[in-house]
Design an enzyme around this catalytic site. Structure first.
Site, PDB file in Angstrom:
ATOM      1  N   TYR A   1      38.047  41.435  28.227  1.00  0.00           N
ATOM      2  CA  TYR A   1      37.681  40.767  29.485  1.00  0.00           C
ATOM      3  C   TYR A   1      37.129  41.753  30.509  1.00  0.00           C
ATOM      4  CZ  TYR A   1      37.655  36.567  32.340  1.00  0.00           C
ATOM      5  OH  TYR A   1      37.261  35.480  33.078  1.00  0.00           O
TER       6      TYR A   1
ATOM      7  N   LYS B   1      37.756  38.236  38.628  1.00  0.00           N
ATOM      8  CA  LYS B   1      38.524  36.980  38.752  1.00  0.00           C
ATOM      9  C   LYS B   1      39.726  37.167  39.689  1.00  0.00           C
ATOM     10  CE  LYS B   1      36.235  34.141  35.930  1.00  0.00           C
ATOM     11  NZ  LYS B   1      35.316  33.126  36.483  1.00  0.00           N
TER      12      LYS B   1
END
Ligand code: NAD
Length: 257
Positions: free
Chosen positions: A158, A165
């Protein structure tokens, strides 16, 4: 789809439909099924032929181009909404981007331009949407964005999207505070992994899917329709006492290590 929510007479803006697998499309279907009228955007001329038929199936009266890095295009979307409806009830921001080399590398090696681009498209664009939506939400409203639990935990592959995020979820909390006086609620929705075009850019996504099925308490993935049901609830007055939240729609995946 489970129909629990009434959005009749409400108007919403959907950013982030790329195709029928998009999380934004699952949400748009749920909003429409609940009675909302929807403005739908597409990224560019290449995306338009994929998005327009979906928007037409949603009876969308406003189908507009919007690359969020282009301030004039984003402004034109909100101007179009003002001209058509004069006001707005909710926005779904379901957009993320990171340059491939940065997404596929270690965070430690992320380039400054790559980090800034990922942050601009995936996080600050939500803040820009909030600022443009605020004057149109004269009866209060709901702003929703889509996040992933890689914000709070280290998820292999990620990389740069983790801090992006995390910033998006923090932005949700601060925007919720800024906009509460206007009765505008702000939410992040955090789905478990779903096979979409954006997800296909994540290294080792197949392994993430396999591990999610293994780790989730009832060993399953979630669907875009399930995410849509939650988004429709959050857009509705039934969620009026909630704001600043990150709502997990992941069948319990975030509970596991
Ligand atoms: P998707 O590829 O269907 O949607 C991503 C969208 O971002 C596309 O419509 C694309 O056009 C748009 N986009 C990218 N750059 C843009 C720009 N400059 N201007 C305007 N739009 C731009 O994939 P998705 O999985 O539905 O992604 C939607 C959101 O869901 C993203 O924020 C993603 O991080 C998040 N999310 C996805 C998953 C998953 O497993 N698929 C899980 C949790 C969160």
């Amino acid at each position: 789809m489970t129909q629990m929510t009434d959005l009749a007479g409400k108007t919403g803006l959907i950013l982030g439909i790329a195709n029928a697998e998009s999380i934004a499309y699952g949400c748009a279907k749920a909003f429409r099924a609940a009675g909302a009228d929807l403005a739908v955007t597409y990224l560019n001329a290449k995306a338009e032929p994929h998005v327009r038929p979906l928007a037409e199936a949603l009876d969308s009266p406003l189908i507009l181009p919007c690359d969020v890095t282009d301030d004039a295009q984003l402004q034109a979307v909100f101007d179009g909404i003002r001209a058509r409806w004069g006001r707005l009830d909710f926005v779904l921001h379901s957009i993320a981007f990171a340059p491939r080399q940065d997404l596929h590398g270690r965070l430690a090696d992320t380039s400054r331009p790559g980090f800034l681009k990922a942050m601009d498209i995936s996080c600050h664009s939500f803040i820009r949407c909030a600022r443009l939506a605020e004057p149109l939400m004269d009866r209060g409203g709901a702003l929703m964005t889509v996040t992933f639990y890689g914000s709070a935990r280290v998820v292999d592959g990620y990389s740069v999207m983790g801090p992006v995020k995390a910033a998006l979820e923090a932005s949700v909390r601060y925007l919720a505070d800024d906009l509460a006086p206007r009765r505008i609620r702000v939410h992040a929705i955090s789905p478990g992994p779903i096979r979409t075009r954006a997800a296909s850019g994540i290294r080792a996504f197949d392994r993430l899917i396999e591990e999610s099925v293994a780790d989730t308490p009832d060993h399953r993935l979630v669907t875009i329709d399930e995410v849509g049901d939650v988004a429709a609830f959050l857009a509705s007055p039934a969620a009026r006492a909630m704001t600043g939240t990150t709502e997990y729609v992941d069948a319990g995946l975030h509970l596991t290590d």
